[in-house]
Scaffold this active site. Structure first.
Site, mmCIF file in Angstrom:
data_model
loop_
_atom_site.group_PDB
_atom_site.id
_atom_site.type_symbol
_atom_site.label_atom_id
_atom_site.label_comp_id
_atom_site.label_asym_id
_atom_site.label_seq_id
_atom_site.Cartn_x
_atom_site.Cartn_y
_atom_site.Cartn_z
ATOM 1 N N CYS A 1 0.838 -1.213 0.000
ATOM 2 C CA CYS A 1 0.000 0.000 0.000
ATOM 3 C C CYS A 1 0.866 1.253 0.000
ATOM 4 O O CYS A 1 0.524 2.258 -0.624
ATOM 5 C CB CYS A 1 -0.909 0.036 1.221
ATOM 6 S SG CYS A 1 -2.034 -1.350 1.312
ATOM 7 N N ASP B 1 -22.152 11.506 -13.464
ATOM 8 C CA ASP B 1 -23.558 11.207 -13.138
ATOM 9 C C ASP B 1 -23.677 10.393 -11.841
ATOM 10 O O ASP B 1 -24.764 9.950 -11.485
ATOM 11 C CB ASP B 1 -24.233 10.459 -14.303
ATOM 12 C CG ASP B 1 -23.480 9.166 -14.667
ATOM 13 O OD1 ASP B 1 -22.479 8.819 -13.973
ATOM 14 O OD2 ASP B 1 -23.889 8.496 -15.642
HETATM 15 C C1 BEZ Z 1 0.620 -4.746 1.887
HETATM 16 O O1 BEZ Z 1 0.093 -3.660 1.628
HETATM 17 O O2 BEZ Z 1 1.794 -4.917 1.735
HETATM 18 C C2 BEZ Z 1 -0.230 -5.927 2.345
HETATM 19 C C3 BEZ Z 1 -1.362 -5.704 3.112
HETATM 20 C C4 BEZ Z 1 -2.092 -6.803 3.556
HETATM 21 C C5 BEZ Z 1 -1.700 -8.100 3.192
HETATM 22 C C6 BEZ Z 1 -0.588 -8.280 2.383
HETATM 23 C C7 BEZ Z 1 0.160 -7.197 1.983
#
Ligand code: BEZ
Length: 218
Positions: free
Chosen positions: A44, A135
């Site tokens: 992330c 929309d």
């Molecule tokens: C990540 O963002 O690295 C991750 C998050 C949850 C499970 C596996 C990877």
């Protein structure tokens, strides 16, 4: 669960930029909402940095960006510092991160990943991408598992197709990129195709059916 063509739920949620009421936040813009399993997670952290770098590309396309992660606004603010440090970013973070500590939105939007839980057993979201039209209808949804980071060049490519085909009677073929040849949609009659797409070409195939009609991008 929201299906393509549904009005996207007009949720109200807290974020790193204050309270967001989705529909008024979007106004006449397109929107993209991408979800994250949790704060302070490695994949992330790369994704949020990549999207921050691509902010001018989303702005060029009149798309308001929003991320959502199953933690608090306070956690999000702390995490943003890590995201910026890891991805060599500075200044204001260019889009809000929505908080969903109780998983209310994750459940409403069908984003819970049954395979991913916190150490204490709380469910986490998958990596969802939702594109919402002016929309307020859902135009695209893609779900990835937590273990696979998204390709945001592909997300921009799809947005280009969505925005083109929202106003033109064409569809975009495999691996299409902006400026590439498009297909005339099957619902257009041969006579209308001639006037609407004067440069279109009909490709002959063994079936004899004249459904493969390419045209320069309108
Ligand atoms: C990540 O963002 O690295 C991750 C998050 C949850 C499970 C596996 C990877």
């Amino acid at each position: 669960m929201v299906n393509l063509g549904d009005i996207f739920p007009n949720f109200t949620a807290n974020s790193t930029e204050g309270v967001i009421k989705l529909h008024s936040h979007l106004g006449d813009s397109w929107g993209i909402l991408f979800s994250h399993p949790a704060d302070y997670t490695p994949v992330c952290t790369t994704e949020l940095g990549r999207v921050a770098k691509l902010a001018p590309e989303f702005e060029k396309r009149n798309i308001k960006m929003m991320a959502i992660s199953c933690d608090s606004v306070e956690d999000h603010h702390g995490w943003i510092k890590d995201i910026q440090a890891y991805n060599n970013l500075s200044g204001n973070f260019p889009y809000p991160i929505i908080a969903d500590p109780d998983r209310d939105l994750a459940v409403t939007l069908g984003m819970i990943d049954p395979d991913e839980k916190t150490a204490s057993g709380m469910p986490l979201t998958c990596r969802a991408v939702f594109v919402i039209g002016p929309d307020k209808k859902l135009k695209l949804s893609i779900l990835y598992p937590a273990t696979t980071g998204r390709n945001f060049d592909e997300v921009l490519r799809v947005i280009d197709s969505l925005q083109l085909t929202a106003t033109q009677k064409v569809a975009t073929p495999a691996d299409w990129k902006t400026g590439g040849k498009c297909m005339v949609v099957p619902s257009i009659s041969p006579a209308d195709a001639k006037t609407m797409f004067p440069q279109h070409q009909v490709h002959q195939v063994p079936s004899g059916k004249e459904y493969l009609r390419t045209t320069p991008q309108p």
